[in-house]
Design a protein around this motif. Sequence first.
Motif, PDB file in Angstrom:
ATOM      1  N   ARG B  67       0.933  -1.051   0.042  1.00 52.16           N
ATOM      2  CA  ARG B  67      -0.088  -0.092  -0.097  1.00 52.16           C
ATOM      3  C   ARG B  67       0.843   1.242   0.172  1.00 52.16           C
ATOM      4  O   ARG B  67       1.852   1.237   0.754  1.00 52.16           O
ATOM      5  CB  ARG B  67      -0.923  -0.091   1.176  1.00 52.16           C
ATOM      6  N   LYS B  70      -0.899   8.181  -1.369  1.00 48.58           N
ATOM      7  CA  LYS B  70      -1.605   8.637  -2.396  1.00 48.58           C
ATOM      8  C   LYS B  70      -0.689   9.451  -3.168  1.00 48.58           C
ATOM      9  O   LYS B  70      -0.273  10.355  -2.475  1.00 48.58           O
ATOM     10  CB  LYS B  70      -2.937   9.469  -2.014  1.00 48.58           C
ATOM     11  N   GLU B 105     -10.017   8.862  -6.753  1.00 49.66           N
ATOM     12  CA  GLU B 105     -10.350   9.471  -5.405  1.00 49.66           C
ATOM     13  C   GLU B 105     -11.401   8.533  -4.594  1.00 49.66           C
ATOM     14  O   GLU B 105     -11.544   8.937  -3.389  1.00 49.66           O
ATOM     15  CB  GLU B 105     -11.178  10.875  -5.545  1.00 49.66           C
ATOM     16  N   LEU B 106     -11.938   7.510  -5.107  1.00 46.05           N
ATOM     17  CA  LEU B 106     -12.712   6.551  -4.108  1.00 46.05           C
ATOM     18  C   LEU B 106     -11.887   6.009  -3.161  1.00 46.05           C
ATOM     19  O   LEU B 106     -10.655   5.596  -3.304  1.00 46.05           O
ATOM     20  CB  LEU B 106     -13.396   5.717  -5.163  1.00 46.05           C
ATOM     21  N   PRO B 107     -12.621   5.378  -2.229  1.00 44.54           N
ATOM     22  CA  PRO B 107     -11.771   4.610  -1.057  1.00 44.54           C
ATOM     23  C   PRO B 107     -11.324   3.450  -1.996  1.00 44.54           C
ATOM     24  O   PRO B 107     -12.028   3.134  -2.852  1.00 44.54           O
ATOM     25  CB  PRO B 107     -12.901   4.537   0.011  1.00 44.54           C
ATOM     26  N   ALA B 108     -10.352   2.737  -1.279  1.00 48.94           N
ATOM     27  CA  ALA B 108      -9.677   1.806  -1.797  1.00 48.94           C
ATOM     28  C   ALA B 108     -10.589   0.344  -2.407  1.00 48.94           C
ATOM     29  O   ALA B 108     -10.785   0.068  -3.413  1.00 48.94           O
ATOM     30  CB  ALA B 108      -8.564   0.978  -0.965  1.00 48.94           C
ATOM     31  N   ARG B 109     -11.475   0.117  -1.594  1.00 49.08           N
ATOM     32  CA  ARG B 109     -12.457  -0.971  -1.758  1.00 49.08           C
ATOM     33  C   ARG B 109     -13.369  -0.695  -2.746  1.00 49.08           C
ATOM     34  O   ARG B 109     -13.332  -1.366  -3.815  1.00 49.08           O
ATOM     35  CB  ARG B 109     -13.126  -1.286  -0.382  1.00 49.08           C
ATOM     36  N   GLN B 110     -13.697   0.612  -2.804  1.00 45.65           N
ATOM     37  CA  GLN B 110     -14.956   1.057  -3.887  1.00 45.65           C
ATOM     38  C   GLN B 110     -14.250   1.204  -5.339  1.00 45.65           C
ATOM     39  O   GLN B 110     -14.607   0.828  -6.206  1.00 45.65           O
ATOM     40  CB  GLN B 110     -15.345   2.263  -3.556  1.00 45.65           C
ATOM     41  N   ARG B 111     -12.853   1.665  -5.204  1.00 42.98           N
ATOM     42  CA  ARG B 111     -11.875   1.640  -6.561  1.00 42.98           C
ATOM     43  C   ARG B 111     -11.784   0.274  -6.974  1.00 42.98           C
ATOM     44  O   ARG B 111     -12.026   0.007  -8.222  1.00 42.98           O
ATOM     45  CB  ARG B 111     -10.906   2.265  -5.942  1.00 42.98           C
ATOM     46  N   SER B 141     -20.824  -1.964  -1.966  1.00 46.01           N
ATOM     47  CA  SER B 141     -19.644  -1.154  -2.471  1.00 46.01           C
ATOM     48  C   SER B 141     -19.681  -0.619  -3.825  1.00 46.01           C
ATOM     49  O   SER B 141     -19.511   0.797  -4.049  1.00 46.01           O
ATOM     50  CB  SER B 141     -18.179  -1.797  -2.212  1.00 46.01           C
ATOM     51  N   THR B 148     -21.223   7.913  -5.771  1.00 39.68           N
ATOM     52  CA  THR B 148     -20.304   9.023  -5.407  1.00 39.68           C
ATOM     53  C   THR B 148     -19.628   9.350  -6.870  1.00 39.68           C
ATOM     54  O   THR B 148     -19.497  10.755  -6.787  1.00 39.68           O
ATOM     55  CB  THR B 148     -19.055   8.345  -4.525  1.00 39.68           C
TER      56      THR B 148
END
Lengths: 201, 166
Positions: B67, B70, B105-111, B141, B148
Amino acid sequence: MDQTNQNACDLLDAFLDGELNAAEMASFEAHLLQCADCRESVTQQRWIDGALRADEVATQTASSTLLTVTAEAITNVRRKQRLRRMLAGSLAAAASVALLAAWQLREPPLAPGSAGGSVTAPIDIAQRNATPRQSRGLEDEPSASSKIAATFTAGGSGIAIPVASDSPDVTIVQFYPTTEADRRLQRQRELEAKYRELIGG
Amino acid sequence: MEELLAVHADVLYRYALRMVRDRQQAEDLTQETLLRGWRQRAKLREPAAARVWLLRIATNIYRDGLRVAKPTATLAFEPACDCVGVEGRLEQRETVDAVVAALDELPARQRQVMHLITIEQLSHDDAAAVLEISVEALKASLSLARRTMRERLKPIYDEVRGARTE
């Protein structure tokens, strides 16, 4: 927005993913005609999905060197694994040799007349009422130790040499542990002795 | 096995790029995934499942430590042709850049979910298997990510649509 409309709006993602059955699909399409928000969402989401599936994004490729570098890394790993296997094989062979040497060093001494080796103190075993197979020819003259000593009897794991005994019912033997090679040699000598006896040599 | 890995290298790279948002680190993550896949090749019983299996390895490597922070700059995409001067093409490129920026720009899981479902077009079951989550969690998700993105991209969408209707 009433409850019925809200329930229909909740099917938006299933509609986009093509998960609705025929009846649900017909119902949602009817809902779309009435719900401007859902219509707008569907159109906008398809615009977003189209952009994400554009060639620039969906067919992006790794640099040409990536696979070359990875292939080299795999070759290196293979080489290390091969070396490790060779080293393990060598160590196993060395350990085998060491074990064999240790085993030979602790091997009991060989009986007199057998192949090589020196003789240390034998194990004394008293054979009471010995069967003919186990002590063939030993009970004939138990007191004549010199004669008896010349007649070897091969046991399961050694050579028993009768020694003098005061009792006619008891045969005392000296037991020399032997190896398979010793027993073969002993058998050969017995056969040679019989052959010489037969031809009068 | 090497051929199998090579076939999926680009899919892995795109997924890695989406997760780490840096080309060099995406290549490192891809290489690590391919190497780990090669080492663990005995575990892959069905070659048809290789893509999901490798994507799951990439997910685990990312989760376990690759990880990264950003990036300060948004990834820019190379144009597919040198026709930047053509208005339509420029507009399309700007759209793609804006949409990808919103995705990043989405959170990792949503991305991850958006990438696997929308770009790589995996089934819900396969994407859930890659991320080791339930299908229900994946759908939640995905729905959140879509909403979003729609909200964030609304001004650009309206602008593009307005330009088209003029």
